[in-house]
Design a protein around this motif. Structure first.
Motif, PDB file in Angstrom:
ATOM      1  N   ALA A  60       3.455   8.124   0.304  1.00 49.28           N
ATOM      2  CA  ALA A  60       3.713   8.975  -0.892  1.00 49.28           C
ATOM      3  C   ALA A  60       3.664  10.357   0.106  1.00 49.28           C
ATOM      4  N   VAL A  61       5.204  11.654  -0.563  1.00 46.87           N
ATOM      5  CA  VAL A  61       5.126  12.618  -0.291  1.00 46.87           C
ATOM      6  C   VAL A  61       5.513  13.369  -1.592  1.00 46.87           C
ATOM      7  N   GLY A  62       4.942  14.473  -1.664  1.00 49.88           N
ATOM      8  CA  GLY A  62       4.498  15.824  -2.943  1.00 49.88           C
ATOM      9  C   GLY A  62       5.830  16.723  -2.987  1.00 49.88           C
ATOM     10  N   GLY A  63       6.281  17.119  -1.814  1.00 50.58           N
ATOM     11  CA  GLY A  63       7.392  17.731  -1.750  1.00 50.58           C
ATOM     12  C   GLY A  63       7.229  18.429  -0.127  1.00 50.58           C
ATOM     13  N   THR A  64       5.757  18.102   0.613  1.00 49.15           N
ATOM     14  CA  THR A  64       6.459  19.251   2.218  1.00 49.15           C
ATOM     15  C   THR A  64       6.958  18.776   3.081  1.00 49.15           C
ATOM     16  N   PRO A  65       7.680  19.489   3.807  1.00 50.30           N
ATOM     17  CA  PRO A  65       8.264  18.589   4.936  1.00 50.30           C
ATOM     18  C   PRO A  65       7.671  18.310   6.354  1.00 50.30           C
ATOM     19  N   ALA A  66       6.512  18.774   6.416  1.00 48.00           N
ATOM     20  CA  ALA A  66       5.584  18.332   7.716  1.00 48.00           C
ATOM     21  C   ALA A  66       5.822  16.135   7.129  1.00 48.00           C
TER      22      ALA A  66
ATOM     23  N   LEU B 182      15.899  15.458   5.904  1.00 46.14           N
ATOM     24  CA  LEU B 182      15.140  15.193   6.548  1.00 46.14           C
ATOM     25  C   LEU B 182      14.510  14.217   6.989  1.00 46.14           C
ATOM     26  N   TYR B 183      14.306  13.050   5.888  1.00 44.85           N
ATOM     27  CA  TYR B 183      13.475  11.458   6.412  1.00 44.85           C
ATOM     28  C   TYR B 183      14.261  11.383   7.394  1.00 44.85           C
ATOM     29  N   ARG B 184      15.429  11.176   7.121  1.00 47.87           N
ATOM     30  CA  ARG B 184      16.439   9.999   7.349  1.00 47.87           C
ATOM     31  C   ARG B 184      16.799  10.595   8.602  1.00 47.87           C
ATOM     32  N   ARG B 185      17.409  12.195   8.989  1.00 46.45           N
ATOM     33  CA  ARG B 185      16.718  12.386  10.281  1.00 46.45           C
ATOM     34  C   ARG B 185      15.952  12.107  11.632  1.00 46.45           C
ATOM     35  N   SER B 186      14.562  12.384  10.726  1.00 49.40           N
ATOM     36  CA  SER B 186      13.312  12.501  11.275  1.00 49.40           C
ATOM     37  C   SER B 186      13.208  10.973  12.391  1.00 49.40           C
ATOM     38  N   ALA B 187      13.904   9.869  11.119  1.00 48.20           N
ATOM     39  CA  ALA B 187      13.878   8.705  11.954  1.00 48.20           C
ATOM     40  C   ALA B 187      14.649   8.754  12.893  1.00 48.20           C
ATOM     41  N   ALA B 188      15.991   8.640  12.799  1.00 44.75           N
ATOM     42  CA  ALA B 188      16.799   8.120  13.838  1.00 44.75           C
ATOM     43  C   ALA B 188      16.784   9.295  15.195  1.00 44.75           C
ATOM     44  N   GLU B 189      15.712  10.674  14.454  1.00 41.39           N
ATOM     45  CA  GLU B 189      15.935  11.379  16.234  1.00 41.39           C
ATOM     46  C   GLU B 189      14.313  10.302  16.602  1.00 41.39           C
TER      47      GLU B 189
ATOM     48  N   ILE C 247       0.602  -1.249  -0.439  1.00 36.58           N
ATOM     49  CA  ILE C 247      -0.038   0.075  -0.098  1.00 36.58           C
ATOM     50  C   ILE C 247       0.571   1.005   0.003  1.00 36.58           C
ATOM     51  N   THR C 248       0.418   2.329  -0.871  1.00 35.55           N
ATOM     52  CA  THR C 248       1.003   3.758  -1.015  1.00 35.55           C
ATOM     53  C   THR C 248       0.186   4.297  -0.643  1.00 35.55           C
ATOM     54  N   ALA C 249       0.801   5.173   1.032  1.00 32.77           N
ATOM     55  CA  ALA C 249      -0.841   5.844   1.409  1.00 32.77           C
ATOM     56  C   ALA C 249      -0.032   7.452   1.298  1.00 32.77           C
ATOM     57  N   GLY C 250      -1.431   7.863   0.826  1.00 34.93           N
ATOM     58  CA  GLY C 250      -1.277   9.339   0.283  1.00 34.93           C
ATOM     59  C   GLY C 250      -2.726   9.919   0.623  1.00 34.93           C
ATOM     60  N   ARG C 251      -2.084  11.933   0.632  1.00 34.76           N
ATOM     61  CA  ARG C 251      -3.482  12.289   0.030  1.00 34.76           C
ATOM     62  C   ARG C 251      -4.714  12.807  -0.985  1.00 34.76           C
ATOM     63  N   GLY C 252      -3.101  12.438  -1.934  1.00 36.03           N
ATOM     64  CA  GLY C 252      -3.863  12.645  -3.284  1.00 36.03           C
ATOM     65  C   GLY C 252      -3.354  13.686  -4.114  1.00 36.03           C
TER      66      GLY C 252
ATOM     67  N   LEU D  64       9.873   5.713   1.909  1.00 39.69           N
ATOM     68  CA  LEU D  64       9.032   6.638   1.843  1.00 39.69           C
ATOM     69  C   LEU D  64       9.107   7.112   0.214  1.00 39.69           C
ATOM     70  N   TYR D  65       8.437   7.571  -0.387  1.00 41.03           N
ATOM     71  CA  TYR D  65       8.288   8.443  -2.380  1.00 41.03           C
ATOM     72  C   TYR D  65       8.667   9.237  -2.860  1.00 41.03           C
ATOM     73  N   LEU D  66       9.183   9.713  -3.356  1.00 34.44           N
ATOM     74  CA  LEU D  66       9.027  11.156  -3.480  1.00 34.44           C
ATOM     75  C   LEU D  66       8.708  11.333  -4.727  1.00 34.44           C
ATOM     76  N   ALA D  67       7.232  12.264  -5.691  1.00 38.53           N
ATOM     77  CA  ALA D  67       7.001  12.077  -6.534  1.00 38.53           C
ATOM     78  C   ALA D  67       8.312  13.468  -7.395  1.00 38.53           C
ATOM     79  N   ILE D  68       8.637  13.229  -7.868  1.00 39.02           N
ATOM     80  CA  ILE D  68       9.696  14.274  -8.511  1.00 39.02           C
ATOM     81  C   ILE D  68       9.430  14.921  -9.335  1.00 39.02           C
ATOM     82  N   LEU D  69       8.364  16.127  -9.020  1.00 37.69           N
ATOM     83  CA  LEU D  69       7.911  16.559 -10.600  1.00 37.69           C
ATOM     84  C   LEU D  69       8.740  18.159 -10.893  1.00 37.69           C
ATOM     85  N   GLY D  70       9.306  18.826  -9.974  1.00 35.57           N
ATOM     86  CA  GLY D  70      10.163  20.428  -9.915  1.00 35.57           C
ATOM     87  C   GLY D  70      11.464  19.655 -10.053  1.00 35.57           C
ATOM     88  N   GLY D  71      12.949  20.425  -9.514  1.00 37.30           N
ATOM     89  CA  GLY D  71      14.036  20.083  -9.726  1.00 37.30           C
ATOM     90  C   GLY D  71      14.474  19.300  -8.911  1.00 37.30           C
TER      91      GLY D  71
END
Length: 360
Positions: free
Chosen positions: A183-189, A218-225, A113-118, A201-208
């Motif tokens: 699924a993450v579209g670019g939101t740090p939270a 940030l994801y890796r650091r948040s997991a470690a913390e 399952i990939t859970a996202g907001r859409g 984590l999935y990152l949807a790369i639509l910009g640079g």
């Protein structure tokens, strides 16, 4: 990436019903059959993952990923089957888990399952949910979905659906723990939440692509913390490959321009110069020769450290023949080269600092 986890490559689609020059959309039945053929070809060619997304609009063919994935499961043998994404904010986590557990049983343990907001909001009014509680719905229902995965029976009390008390959720999946990605579209939270929960984590790369490097960190650091082991990072991108760079771009440009115009109109009209820039070595679009695709995946791996790449295929009314050819090249030319480049180097047999015994 550990030696036990080779780099994974797969494909996915939202089942867009692109309109032709006369404004007539693709037929939903034909589109569904095309998608199932993509799954069969990807499985036979050796790709790792097949995914379908969820929309509730007239210009998309897929509103129920587990139903279509179950059909794909019956026609494949090894490829993993995932939603990309399940719009969890608008779904009942109990029903989501039951559906994907059933898919897991049908596929002998290949469901995710990939859970996202859409990316669209049509599901909120459709299912009678207030849009102002957008964040609350997702957080509440993700918590419940994870509880259902990890506990049975489950007791839970939240704010967006009735509570559960010693509720048994059946059937249970074939896998010991059903994989759930965020699924993450670019939101740090969102990256922080996934890290704290220890979710892949999935990152949807639509910009640079480079702007997503801080999110991966940030994801890796948040997991470690939070005392969690960070999960895999996957990247999703728009995709088309042909034997030659010029051939790929000439074939794909009119279709991709149509796709952007119909599905992402806020970006404005995509002209050829803009297309070429997006498809350049540091752009987000994967359109070119196998060598160009390989180089871009490896470059993104350097800055993101991801271990899974999902290519969004069949965009803009691209022909079935061209889409199948592209899927085949992804499997036979791109995947082996990427895996070879990222294969861990064996440790030297020579132990440093120890001198060999002299011959006598």
């Amino acid at each position: 990436m550990s030696a036990a986890t080779p780099f994974e490559i797969g494909i996915f689609t939202f089942g867009e019903l692109t309109r032709n020059a006369e404004g007539k959309p693709m037929d939903a039945g034909a589109r569904t059959r095309d998608i199932l053929e993509w799954a069969r070809v990807a499985d036979e060619a050796g790709l790792d993952v097949f995914g379908v997304g969820e929309h509730h609009r007239e210009d998309f063919a897929v509103s129920s990923p587990p139903v279509l994935l179950a059909a794909a499961a019956a026609q494949t043998t090894r490829i993993r089957l995932t939603s990309t994404v399940t719009v969890l904010s608008s779904a009942d986590p109990v029903r989501v888990f039951e559906d994907f557990a059933t898919l897991d049983l049908i596929s002998a343990g290949r469901a995710e399952i990939t859970a996202g907001r859409g990316a669209y909001l049509e599901s909120f009014p459709l299912f009678g949910q207030p849009l102002e509680r957008y964040d609350e719905y997702f957080e509440d229902r993700l918590e419940l979905l994870l509880r259902i995965r990890d506990e049975n029976p489950v007791t839970w009390n939240g704010t967006t659906r009735p509570p559960l008390k010693d509720a048994g959720i059946w059937p249970r999946p074939a896998q010991a723990a059903l994989p759930i990605w965020a699924a993450v579209g670019g939101t740090p939270a969102s990256a922080v939440r996934a890290g704290k929960l220890g979710l892949p984590l999935y990152l949807a790369i639509l910009g640079g692509p480079e702007r997503f490097a801080p999110l991966a960190e940030l994801y890796r650091r948040s997991a470690a913390e939070a005392g969690q082991m960070p999960g895999q990072i996957g990247v999703t991108s728009h995709f088309y490959v042909e034997e030659t760079s010029q051939g790929a771009k000439d074939t794909f440009f009119p279709h991709y321009s149509s796709y952007i115009g119909q599905n992402m109109p806020r970006r404005g009209r995509l002209d050829r110069a803009g297309f070429e820039a997006w498809a350049g070595p540091r752009g987000a679009l994967f359109a070119g020769s196998p060598a160009e695709i390989i180089d871009k995946i490896l470059w993104e791996h350097e800055i993101l450290g991801h271990t899974r790449f999902l290519a969004q295929v069949g965009l803009g009314g691209l022909s079935q023949a061209a889409t199948l050819r592209s899927i085949g090249l992804l499997a036979t030319e791109v995947l082996p080269a990427v895996r070879a480049a990222l294969k861990p180097k064996p440790l030297s047999n020579v132990k440093q600092g120890i001198q060999p015994c002299p011959q006598t």
